[in-house]
Write a protein that holds these residues in place. Sequence first.
Motif, PDB file in Angstrom:
ATOM      1  N   ARG A 199       0.863  -1.115  -0.017  1.00 39.63           N
ATOM      2  CA  ARG A 199      -0.103  -0.121  -0.192  1.00 39.63           C
ATOM      3  C   ARG A 199       0.896   1.273   0.108  1.00 39.63           C
ATOM      4  N   ASN A 200       0.382   2.336  -0.607  1.00 42.82           N
ATOM      5  CA  ASN A 200       1.095   3.577  -0.617  1.00 42.82           C
ATOM      6  C   ASN A 200       0.419   4.662   0.346  1.00 42.82           C
ATOM      7  N   ILE A 201       1.125   4.208   1.578  1.00 37.34           N
ATOM      8  CA  ILE A 201       0.065   5.195   2.898  1.00 37.34           C
ATOM      9  C   ILE A 201       0.091   6.494   2.575  1.00 37.34           C
ATOM     10  N   VAL A 202       1.225   7.505   2.060  1.00 37.73           N
ATOM     11  CA  VAL A 202       1.261   8.864   1.881  1.00 37.73           C
ATOM     12  C   VAL A 202       0.140   9.183   0.722  1.00 37.73           C
ATOM     13  N   ASN A 203       0.160   8.316  -0.347  1.00 37.22           N
ATOM     14  CA  ASN A 203      -0.791   8.694  -1.284  1.00 37.22           C
ATOM     15  C   ASN A 203      -2.354   8.610  -0.976  1.00 37.22           C
ATOM     16  N   ARG A 204      -2.331   7.552  -0.077  1.00 38.15           N
ATOM     17  CA  ARG A 204      -3.850   7.300   0.436  1.00 38.15           C
ATOM     18  C   ARG A 204      -4.268   8.328   1.234  1.00 38.15           C
ATOM     19  N   TRP A 205      -3.421   9.073   2.084  1.00 37.44           N
ATOM     20  CA  TRP A 205      -3.854  10.219   2.848  1.00 37.44           C
ATOM     21  C   TRP A 205      -4.232  11.406   1.932  1.00 37.44           C
TER      22      TRP A 205
END
Lengths: 135, 130
Positions: free
Chosen positions: B58-64
């Motif tokens: 998962r891309n945590i930063v992009n998700r935010w």
Amino acid sequence: MSDAKKFMYINRKAPYGTIYAWESLEVVLIGAAFEQDVSLAFMDDGVYQLTKGQDTSGIGMKNFSPTYSALGDYEVSKIYVEKESLEERGLTLDDLQHLVWEDEDEDYAEKDSIRLVSRAELADVLAGQDVLFNF
Amino acid sequence: MKLTIQVNEGPYQHQSADTAYYFAKAALEKGHEIFRVFFYHDGVNNGTRLTTPPQDDRNIVNRWSELAQEHNIDMVLCVAAAQRRGIVDDGEAERNGKDTTNIAPGFRISGLGQLVEGGIQSDRLIVFGD
């Protein structure tokens, strides 16, 4: 003050192993400007934050413990320390800094800030808060 | 209900960054309002656009960033925490003489007062971290 919320900052970690204690204190100092009904709680390893005679010269970190004695000037006068947490670590109140605040309503009489409470009493204090900051 | 969410831990290192995200998403789906997401301690690392996780993760930063843009959420990185950890926006780069910026879209850098205000203005402050 009628609209003020009851803000409590809970401190559970030893002062230098992680940054939580120092960055918690930074929130308390900034938060003081917002005129809320502030209190602090120290439990678990957090009780080490208030110990006297801290010396960080060997670890190259800033000794921020003198800041706790300035909390009274920020109108933070309610500092709850959990009795069981002290006992479990072989500490007593005498091992902690003597923290005081000045009561404007009583000719600036110096009063103790630290309130020694049992785990059960602290639970009641927590239940009565509006906002809990957990560090 | 009006909520402020505080994220105290960095992405990938600690589950808090994930649980805070899923909580925020679920709260929005249930019709709650998010007044602010405030990132503190290593939590500010949730806001660097230079993150490059493996493709199967998962891309945590992009998700935010996507959540912020979709729902117009105010996402704030604490300035003092960000300075310590090298998270930089245009203003910080200029103030501190840094040659680049790395703040991710949807985030902004501001002071701790924003966290305290979140506690005052919201019905609940929810803290994610150790």
